[in-house]
Design a protein around this motif. Structure first.
Motif, PDB file in Angstrom:
ATOM      1  N   ASP A 177       1.230  -1.083  -0.142  1.00 46.81           N
ATOM      2  CA  ASP A 177      -0.044   0.118  -0.159  1.00 46.81           C
ATOM      3  C   ASP A 177       0.773   1.734  -0.082  1.00 46.81           C
ATOM      4  O   ASP A 177       0.909   2.690  -0.796  1.00 46.81           O
ATOM      5  CB  ASP A 177      -0.981  -0.219   1.541  1.00 46.81           C
ATOM      6  CG  ASP A 177      -1.815  -1.051   0.643  1.00 46.81           C
ATOM      7  OD1 ASP A 177      -2.482  -2.238  -0.286  1.00 46.81           O
ATOM      8  OD2 ASP A 177      -2.874  -1.324   2.012  1.00 46.81           O
ATOM      9  N   GLU A 178       2.352   1.816   0.944  1.00 46.58           N
ATOM     10  CA  GLU A 178       2.678   2.504   0.918  1.00 46.58           C
ATOM     11  C   GLU A 178       3.805   2.595  -0.622  1.00 46.58           C
ATOM     12  O   GLU A 178       3.563   3.724  -1.094  1.00 46.58           O
ATOM     13  CB  GLU A 178       4.207   2.043   1.922  1.00 46.58           C
ATOM     14  CG  GLU A 178       3.290   2.158   3.379  1.00 46.58           C
ATOM     15  CD  GLU A 178       4.823   1.734   4.746  1.00 46.58           C
ATOM     16  OE1 GLU A 178       5.200   1.675   4.051  1.00 46.58           O
ATOM     17  OE2 GLU A 178       3.959   1.870   6.233  1.00 46.58           O
ATOM     18  N   ALA A 179       3.957   1.348  -1.382  1.00 49.68           N
ATOM     19  CA  ALA A 179       4.175   1.735  -2.736  1.00 49.68           C
ATOM     20  C   ALA A 179       3.807   2.275  -3.615  1.00 49.68           C
ATOM     21  O   ALA A 179       3.940   2.897  -4.407  1.00 49.68           O
ATOM     22  CB  ALA A 179       5.290   0.360  -2.470  1.00 49.68           C
ATOM     23  N   GLU A 180       2.361   1.672  -3.338  1.00 50.62           N
ATOM     24  CA  GLU A 180       1.401   2.240  -4.454  1.00 50.62           C
ATOM     25  C   GLU A 180       0.982   3.493  -4.511  1.00 50.62           C
ATOM     26  O   GLU A 180       0.942   4.330  -5.182  1.00 50.62           O
ATOM     27  CB  GLU A 180       0.093   1.236  -4.136  1.00 50.62           C
ATOM     28  CG  GLU A 180       0.352  -0.383  -4.539  1.00 50.62           C
ATOM     29  CD  GLU A 180      -0.996  -0.864  -4.413  1.00 50.62           C
ATOM     30  OE1 GLU A 180      -1.954  -0.537  -3.939  1.00 50.62           O
ATOM     31  OE2 GLU A 180      -0.900  -2.136  -5.382  1.00 50.62           O
ATOM     32  N   LYS A 186       4.276  10.158  -6.587  1.00 50.18           N
ATOM     33  CA  LYS A 186       5.058  10.487  -7.629  1.00 50.18           C
ATOM     34  C   LYS A 186       3.995  10.812  -9.486  1.00 50.18           C
ATOM     35  O   LYS A 186       4.956  11.312 -10.014  1.00 50.18           O
ATOM     36  CB  LYS A 186       6.450   9.086  -7.651  1.00 50.18           C
ATOM     37  CG  LYS A 186       6.914   9.045  -6.557  1.00 50.18           C
ATOM     38  CD  LYS A 186       8.267   7.796  -6.715  1.00 50.18           C
ATOM     39  CE  LYS A 186       9.215   7.772  -5.466  1.00 50.18           C
ATOM     40  NZ  LYS A 186       9.726   6.487  -5.468  1.00 50.18           N
ATOM     41  N   LYS A 187       3.621   9.682  -9.598  1.00 50.93           N
ATOM     42  CA  LYS A 187       2.926   9.342 -11.194  1.00 50.93           C
ATOM     43  C   LYS A 187       2.023  11.171 -11.184  1.00 50.93           C
ATOM     44  O   LYS A 187       2.610  11.728 -12.176  1.00 50.93           O
ATOM     45  CB  LYS A 187       1.505   8.704 -11.024  1.00 50.93           C
ATOM     46  CG  LYS A 187       0.953   8.740 -12.973  1.00 50.93           C
ATOM     47  CD  LYS A 187       0.325   7.104 -11.914  1.00 50.93           C
ATOM     48  CE  LYS A 187      -0.333   7.587 -13.610  1.00 50.93           C
ATOM     49  NZ  LYS A 187      -1.197   5.975 -13.930  1.00 50.93           N
ATOM     50  N   LYS A 188       1.298  11.550 -10.496  1.00 50.60           N
ATOM     51  CA  LYS A 188       0.742  12.760  -9.748  1.00 50.60           C
ATOM     52  C   LYS A 188       1.749  13.953  -9.872  1.00 50.60           C
ATOM     53  O   LYS A 188       1.463  14.636 -10.894  1.00 50.60           O
ATOM     54  CB  LYS A 188      -0.092  12.387  -8.611  1.00 50.60           C
ATOM     55  CG  LYS A 188      -0.630  14.400  -8.431  1.00 50.60           C
ATOM     56  CD  LYS A 188      -1.755  14.398  -7.189  1.00 50.60           C
ATOM     57  CE  LYS A 188      -2.515  15.062  -7.301  1.00 50.60           C
ATOM     58  NZ  LYS A 188      -3.625  15.571  -5.530  1.00 50.60           N
ATOM     59  N   ALA A 190       4.559  14.021 -10.859  1.00 51.13           N
ATOM     60  CA  ALA A 190       5.484  13.884 -12.280  1.00 51.13           C
ATOM     61  C   ALA A 190       3.948  14.364 -13.712  1.00 51.13           C
ATOM     62  O   ALA A 190       4.213  15.158 -14.655  1.00 51.13           O
ATOM     63  CB  ALA A 190       5.052  12.199 -13.388  1.00 51.13           C
ATOM     64  N   GLU A 191       3.320  14.560 -13.261  1.00 57.86           N
ATOM     65  CA  GLU A 191       1.666  14.702 -14.631  1.00 57.86           C
ATOM     66  C   GLU A 191       1.720  15.658 -14.266  1.00 57.86           C
ATOM     67  O   GLU A 191       1.574  16.545 -15.246  1.00 57.86           O
ATOM     68  CB  GLU A 191       0.501  13.544 -14.266  1.00 57.86           C
ATOM     69  CG  GLU A 191       0.609  12.182 -14.159  1.00 57.86           C
ATOM     70  CD  GLU A 191      -0.924  11.449 -13.795  1.00 57.86           C
ATOM     71  OE1 GLU A 191      -1.683  12.541 -13.104  1.00 57.86           O
ATOM     72  OE2 GLU A 191      -1.478  11.111 -14.254  1.00 57.86           O
ATOM     73  N   GLU A 192       1.872  16.514 -12.726  1.00 62.59           N
ATOM     74  CA  GLU A 192       1.607  17.764 -13.121  1.00 62.59           C
ATOM     75  C   GLU A 192       2.514  18.889 -13.346  1.00 62.59           C
ATOM     76  O   GLU A 192       2.645  19.485 -13.518  1.00 62.59           O
ATOM     77  CB  GLU A 192       1.872  18.479 -11.300  1.00 62.59           C
ATOM     78  CG  GLU A 192       0.320  17.728 -10.297  1.00 62.59           C
ATOM     79  CD  GLU A 192      -0.160  17.982  -8.606  1.00 62.59           C
ATOM     80  OE1 GLU A 192       1.433  18.226  -8.544  1.00 62.59           O
ATOM     81  OE2 GLU A 192      -0.845  17.718  -8.495  1.00 62.59           O
ATOM     82  N   ALA A 193       4.179  18.446 -13.419  1.00 64.29           N
ATOM     83  CA  ALA A 193       4.805  18.569 -13.613  1.00 64.29           C
ATOM     84  C   ALA A 193       4.782  18.421 -15.537  1.00 64.29           C
ATOM     85  O   ALA A 193       5.770  19.714 -15.737  1.00 64.29           O
ATOM     86  CB  ALA A 193       6.410  17.578 -13.173  1.00 64.29           C
ATOM     87  N   ALA A 194       4.544  17.159 -15.626  1.00 65.08           N
ATOM     88  CA  ALA A 194       4.941  16.935 -17.315  1.00 65.08           C
ATOM     89  C   ALA A 194       3.286  18.804 -17.592  1.00 65.08           C
ATOM     90  O   ALA A 194       3.812  19.166 -18.448  1.00 65.08           O
ATOM     91  CB  ALA A 194       3.954  15.934 -17.844  1.00 65.08           C
ATOM     92  N   LYS A 195       2.156  19.038 -17.137  1.00 60.22           N
ATOM     93  CA  LYS A 195       1.487  19.590 -17.032  1.00 60.22           C
ATOM     94  C   LYS A 195       1.601  20.967 -16.439  1.00 60.22           C
ATOM     95  O   LYS A 195       1.285  22.054 -17.769  1.00 60.22           O
ATOM     96  CB  LYS A 195       0.599  19.748 -15.901  1.00 60.22           C
ATOM     97  CG  LYS A 195      -1.364  20.427 -16.234  1.00 60.22           C
ATOM     98  CD  LYS A 195      -2.115  20.543 -15.559  1.00 60.22           C
ATOM     99  CE  LYS A 195      -3.247  20.775 -15.675  1.00 60.22           C
ATOM    100  NZ  LYS A 195      -4.397  20.234 -14.999  1.00 60.22           N
TER     101      LYS A 195
END
Length: 340
Positions: A177-180, A186-188, A190-195
């Motif tokens: 759960d912690e890893a997820e 991290k995905k969020k 990365a998405e915000e950085a990409a956005k």
């Protein structure tokens, strides 16, 4: 008295005939090893003449005592005097006719030998090895106790292993759960950085196609500012104060829809963009374009001045929608990637 009365013994103080007969002495019957043959299995008594009229059959009780030393055998008991009156003894039924008793009677045949009590409960292998019955029973009890303890230990071990497995599964799930959650964060990010990067690229691209109306200026009044200098009571544009005659540029490519005098605005030029947005340039000292002319981003369309209702040299810039509603010019320029 019965015809088979036992051998004479010492007189008993209890030999008086309770049925009114004369006082007489009776003997005691004391079974001996010679008079009772050993039997195997069921208790058997050798047939004797007139047993139905004899004294009651004496049974032998055996008490087995289990201890660390083994099994104790029955001990000899003190002789007991037994007698019956003739009137009662003569009416007793024959012993062999009694249910379950005849089977114990024999016609004097030699009875089969009986196993000693010390071998009771032993297996044939244990008997051959000379194992003591008490020790064998004690060994079985200890073996049973060991089996029960082993079973309890196995159950405890199984419970401990189950608890450990559940704890390990819970810890693994927690780590998963912690890893997820970390991966999702991290995905969020990365998405915000990409956005954000995409927005910056978009604004940079827009900035390449848009331009500020003046190169050297100072913001003297902002949109929505209150004051008596404006007929509506609020400032409807953004003022760029600068040197008189400074060139004014087209903020984006479009078409000139108005160019000339406009009352309190002084000399004014209206540039309409392809999406219908209108850019007003007011208080110009001169106009360098004409109605219907196509202009490109950064092209000079006039000069900064102080015509109309002004208190100094500046460009009054307004941004209006295709429907004519005014909006904040600074916010609009910022949305195009330009920093005012």
């Amino acid at each position: 008295m019965a015809s088979n009365k036992p051998a004479p013994e010492a007189p008993s103080p209890f030999s008086t005939d309770s049925y009114g007969g004369a006082e007489r002495s009776v003997g005691e019957w004391n079974p001996t090893e010679d008079s009772i043959r050993p039997v195997r299995g069921r208790h058997r008594v050798a047939k004797q003449r007139g047993l139905a009229r004899s004294s009651t059959v004496l049974g032998v009780g055996v008490i087995a005592a289990v201890g660390a030393g083994g099994m104790a055998t029955a001990q000899d008991k003190a002789p007991v005097s037994i007698s019956l009156p003739d009137s009662l003894a003569d009416n007793l039924p024959d012993a062999k006719s009694l249910p379950g008793v005849g089977a114990f009677m024999s016609d004097g045949a030699e009875a089969a030998p009986v196993a000693p009590l010390t071998t009771a409960g032993l297996t044939s292998a244990e008997a051959e090895q000379g194992t003591d019955a008490g020790e064998a029973l004690r060994a079985r009890i200890l073996q049973q106790a060991e089996q029960q303890q082993a079973s309890a230990d196995a159950e405890a071990k199984a419970a401990a292993e189950k608890a450990a497995a559940e704890k390990a599964a819970e810890e693994a799930k927690k780590q998963q759960d912690e890893a997820e959650a970390d991966a999702a964060a991290k995905k969020k990010a990365a998405e915000e950085a990409a956005k954000k990067k995409a927005e910056e690229e978009r604004l940079a691209k827009l900035a390449a196609s848009f331009s500020l109306p003046a190169s050297s200026y100072t913001i003297s009044s902002t949109y929505g500012q209150s004051g008596a200098m404006w007929s509506s009571g609020q400032h409807t544009g953004l003022d760029f104060a600068g040197a008189a005659g400074s060139p004014l540029k087209a903020v984006h490519s479009g078409t000139i829809t108005s160019a000339g005098w406009s009352g309190s605005y002084g000399y004014r030029t209206v540039l309409q963009l392809d999406d219908g947005t209108e850019i007003w340039y007011a208080h110009q000292s001169s106009i360098d374009v004409s109605v219907g002319q196509k202009v490109t981003t950064g092209e000079t369309i006039g000069r900064m001045g102080a015509t109309g209702n002004v208190t100094g040299v500046h460009l009054h810039m307004e941004v209006r929608t295709a429907g004519g509603s005014a909006m904040d010019p600074m916010a609009w320029l910022n949305s195009k990637g330009l920093s005012v």
